[in-house]
Structures are given as C-alpha cells and as structure tokens.
Scaffold this active site. Structure first.
Site, PDB file in Angstrom:
ATOM      1  N   SER A  74       5.798   0.919 -11.075  1.00 58.36           N
ATOM      2  CA  SER A  74       5.026   1.394  -9.923  1.00 58.36           C
ATOM      3  C   SER A  74       4.586   2.843 -10.141  1.00 58.36           C
ATOM      4  O   SER A  74       3.410   3.191  -9.999  1.00 58.36           O
ATOM      5  CB  SER A  74       5.907   1.257  -8.671  1.00 58.36           C
ATOM      6  OG  SER A  74       5.382   1.982  -7.602  1.00 58.36           O
ATOM      7  N   LYS A 112       0.530   4.254 -11.616  1.00 53.22           N
ATOM      8  CA  LYS A 112      -0.308   5.207 -10.871  1.00 53.22           C
ATOM      9  C   LYS A 112      -0.523   6.482 -11.683  1.00 53.22           C
ATOM     10  O   LYS A 112      -1.611   7.051 -11.674  1.00 53.22           O
ATOM     11  CB  LYS A 112       0.345   5.519  -9.520  1.00 53.22           C
ATOM     12  CG  LYS A 112       0.218   4.345  -8.538  1.00 53.22           C
ATOM     13  CD  LYS A 112       0.942   4.590  -7.237  1.00 53.22           C
ATOM     14  CE  LYS A 112       2.428   4.558  -7.417  1.00 53.22           C
ATOM     15  NZ  LYS A 112       3.219   4.515  -6.201  1.00 53.22           N
ATOM     16  N   ARG A 159       7.944  -6.127  -2.349  1.00 55.04           N
ATOM     17  CA  ARG A 159       9.293  -5.681  -2.724  1.00 55.04           C
ATOM     18  C   ARG A 159      10.138  -5.440  -1.486  1.00 55.04           C
ATOM     19  O   ARG A 159      11.334  -5.722  -1.470  1.00 55.04           O
ATOM     20  CB  ARG A 159       9.202  -4.426  -3.580  1.00 55.04           C
ATOM     21  CG  ARG A 159       8.898  -4.769  -5.032  1.00 55.04           C
ATOM     22  CD  ARG A 159       8.492  -3.564  -5.801  1.00 55.04           C
ATOM     23  NE  ARG A 159       9.542  -2.572  -5.816  1.00 55.04           N
ATOM     24  CZ  ARG A 159       9.367  -1.313  -6.158  1.00 55.04           C
ATOM     25  NH1 ARG A 159       8.175  -0.898  -6.520  1.00 55.04           N
ATOM     26  NH2 ARG A 159      10.368  -0.479  -6.152  1.00 55.04           N
ATOM     27  N   HIS A 179       5.095  14.858 -12.125  1.00 53.40           N
ATOM     28  CA  HIS A 179       5.381  13.984 -10.983  1.00 53.40           C
ATOM     29  C   HIS A 179       6.840  14.133 -10.598  1.00 53.40           C
ATOM     30  O   HIS A 179       7.709  14.181 -11.457  1.00 53.40           O
ATOM     31  CB  HIS A 179       5.082  12.525 -11.368  1.00 53.40           C
ATOM     32  CG  HIS A 179       5.397  11.553 -10.281  1.00 53.40           C
ATOM     33  ND1 HIS A 179       4.565  11.357  -9.194  1.00 53.40           N
ATOM     34  CD2 HIS A 179       6.456  10.732 -10.096  1.00 53.40           C
ATOM     35  CE1 HIS A 179       5.094  10.441  -8.398  1.00 53.40           C
ATOM     36  NE2 HIS A 179       6.246  10.048  -8.910  1.00 53.40           N
TER      37      HIS A 179
HETATM   38  N1  URA Z   1       7.643   5.744  -5.925  1.00 53.35           N
HETATM   39  C1  URA Z   1       6.704   4.853  -6.279  1.00 53.35           C
HETATM   40  O1  URA Z   1       5.550   5.191  -6.437  1.00 53.35           O
HETATM   41  N2  URA Z   1       7.057   3.576  -6.454  1.00 53.35           N
HETATM   42  C2  URA Z   1       8.324   3.154  -6.299  1.00 53.35           C
HETATM   43  O2  URA Z   1       8.589   1.993  -6.490  1.00 53.35           O
HETATM   44  C3  URA Z   1       9.291   4.102  -5.920  1.00 53.35           C
HETATM   45  C4  URA Z   1       8.933   5.396  -5.751  1.00 53.35           C
END
Ligand code: URA
Length: 383
Positions: A132, A136, A117, A31
C-alpha cells in the site's frame, strides 16, 4: 518479497506515475509511517532541497491520532496543495521542492483494497501495508526514498520487530525496482517535539528551520535530511551529507527555501515569522502535574487522540479539521517536575470535548518517584 513486489507493481499500475526524469537533479522523497507531532517533512524537505536534492513530495492527511503533512500545510493561509501536474513540475523545476496532496489518479487500487482490508481484518498485514505504502510512493517518480518507520504507542507499528519487518519489506521492494531506499526506525512512544496540532506544528517547524527548535525534532530532521542528501550523492557518504544538512539549516538556506516554496504555492511566507498570521485558538486550558517526580512516559497515542478530540484530527476522512487547535507540551520524558508544574497547554476553539481531552492528556503523563530509561530516538537503520 517476489509476491509483495508484484502486488506493489500491479497496484502502482492501476494509476498514473509521475515522471520527472527530464528535470535536472536526483529526485529524492521521504515518507513517514505516521506519528504524533511528526512535522519533520516540513523541515527535512526544505533542508534536502536547499542542499541540492530535488524533492517531489506527495503528502497525505492525518487519520485517527496521527497527523498528516497535508493538513499542516493547509494551516498556512492561501497554501495550495491541489496543483496540476504541470504546476507541480514547474515549482519543482524552479525551487527543487513542491508539496501536493494525493490525487485520485495515484494507485487507485489501494483505496479499494484498503476498504476491503478493514472488512477482512487484514489492516495489520505487513505485506499489504508495504504494498500500500510503496505503490503510492513509487508513483512519485523518485530515484531515492528515505522511510521513517515509527515505532511505539503513537505509531502504527507498536513493536520494534514488526517495524523492522515492515522496513525490510519496503526497502526490498524499492531495491527490486532499482531505487535507492533506506528506512530509519525511530521512536514514537512520546510525541515528537512539543507541538501537536496543525498551525502549532507549522510554528515549531519554522522555529526548527531557524535553528531554535526542540532537540529531538532537530536531531531527527538532520538524520533524515542527511540520508536524503546522501542518497542523492552516494559517492560522498553520510559524513559529508550530514555537514551539508547542518550547513543548509545553520545558514538559513533551508528556511529561505521553505519561504520560497510557500510563496510559490500561494501561501503567505510571513506566517513563518509572524505566528499571529496563522489560525489562532480562542482559549487555552493548562494541565498541571498532580505530584512531584520524573516523567517516565508521555503516551503519544493518548496525546494524539486528545488533540484530535479538540479538532486537530479526524476519525473519518470526510471530517473537517480545525487548524488552530492542539496541544503544546511543556515537558518531555525524563524531566523532573514539581507538584503543580504546568505539563502542557491545550489550545481550543470549541469547548465541547475539552474536559475529556484534558483528562486524557493528564493521564498520558506518567510521573514516578524514580527516573526511567528513555529510549533512543533513532533505533535502527535498514538499507
Ligand atoms: N499507510 C498506508 O498508506 N497504507 C497502509 O496500509 C498503512 C499505512
């Protein structure tokens, strides 16, 4: 770390998690926190898969001045990124690599919290960013993960210290979850490679997979792919992994892997050698150096914004992008140019914002009488 891990898990469990434990092989993902001209996923995923790792790659779209792998893949005519989990599993089983887009089922709390946010001024909160991203990523069902944490003007994290803290948080969350996670802090003060824009980046990724890509992009791709390969076989160490990554690139195995996966996902693999099959811009605008000197800086954020202005990116998720447009740099930081040397070319289909974009790009190049020190590409490894 306890709190961030607990938050990450709570967010992860608001949605589905993929489970590929029945597929043979070690599942390794990658990522990037996002940058300008960052097409490394199109290169490192095939290299790692060609070297034997299994790479389930869930990809996202670009926002603002940064690009996204999903947009780049969709520049390939026919390429399908909305696969069912069963299709995803089947391509992964056969080829060791599959790319899909983020689905509504993955960490749905993140979408809601992200909107909050914005409203609460906590977009920049490092623990919330870490939770965050990791909520994912953990939904992908990987065993190991390599994070490319970008630092510099074109990155989310402008300061090295913040990037390091973010990397430490994410690696810590991964460790607590029993996963192998490494983070590489890399420079994003100038764009990566020469191409910025979706089809243009597919072309550059293809050249890199055929071992004729830009030096910085090739170096970073080998670094990230080697780390993915070494996470898949920790006993072998980084040197052996580096050899395997180079062999997968030099033998053409990684290029062949990308062709196979494009075909398996409905795309036309011929685009990788016949670039005219990719979406093409209708006009070009060249930018020339106003003076002689050394390029001391190419502001990545401005170049990314100019490309977005031409249609290569979007400022809200709903906007459509134009896969054909973007910017090709002719020179990089540290190089010497004469007055009137071409610095870059803008590829355009809609003239509306060309003047503004051209000005932004010209101003992004800082040209001075004396050379400046260029930053290392790989700044630090956090593990
Ligand atoms: N990328 C994300 O998926 N979340 C964030 O908070 C910042 C960058």
């Amino acid at each position: 770390e306890n709190e961030v891990t607990a938050l990450t898990l709570a967010m992860l469990h608001t949605g589905a998690t993929l489970d590929f434990s029945d597929l043979p092989g070690v599942k390794i993902s990658k990522h990037s926190t996002g940058g300008v001209g960052d097409k490394t996923s199109l290169i490192v995923a095939p290299i790692a898969a060609a070297a034997g790792a299994v790479v389930p790659k869930i990809t996202g779209r670009g926002l603002g001045h940064t690009g996204g792998t999903l947009d780049k893949l969709e520049a390939i005519p026919g390429f399908r990124t909305t696969l069912s989990v069963e299709e995803f599993r089947s391509v992964l089983r056969e080829h060791g690599l599959c790319f899909i887009g983020q689905t509504e089922q993955i960490a749905p709390a993140d979408k809601k919290m992200y909107a909050l946010r914005d409203a609460t001024g906590s977009v920049e909160s490092l623990p919330l960013i870490a939770a965050s991203i990791m909520s994912k990523k953990l939904a992908e069902g990987f065993d190991g993960l390599v994070l490319d944490v970008k630092v510099g003007s074109g990155a989310f994290m402008k300061k090295h210290m913040d990037a390091r803290k973010l990397a430490q948080l994410m690696v810590g969350i991964g460790r607590r979850m029993g996963k192998r996670v490494q983070a590489v802090l890399t420079d994003m003060d100038q764009p990566l490679g020469y191409a910025i824009g979706n089809a243009l980046e597919v072309m550059e990724a293809s050249q890199t997979l055929q071992n004729s890509g830009p030096a910085d992009l090739t170096q970073l791709s080998i670094e990230l792919a080697s780390r993915m390969i070494s996470l898949a076989n920790p006993a072998e160490g980084m040197e052996a992994a580096r050899e395997q990554a180079n062999a997968a690139l030099n033998s053409g195995a990684a290029f062949a892997k990308f062709q196979q996966v494009i075909a398996a996902q409905g795309g036309n693999p011929d685009v990788l050698s016949q670039f005219e099959l990719l979406p093409n811009a209708s006009s070009a605008r060249e930018i020339f150096s106003p003076r002689a000197g050394f390029i001391t800086r190419i502001n990545a954020e401005d170049i990314g914004q100019a490309a977005a202005m031409l249609g290569a990116g979007r400022d809200t998720m709903e906007k459509h992008i134009d896969p054909a447009v973007g910017v090709i740099l002719e020179h990089k930081g540290g190089e010497r140019v004469g007055a009137g040397t071409r610095l870059c070319t803008l590829y355009v289909t809609d003239e509306t914002h060309v003047e503004e974009a051209a000005q932004l790009v010209e101003d992004a190049f800082h040209i001075s009488g004396a050379p400046a020190e260029t930053r290392e590409l790989v700044l630090e490894v956090v593990q």
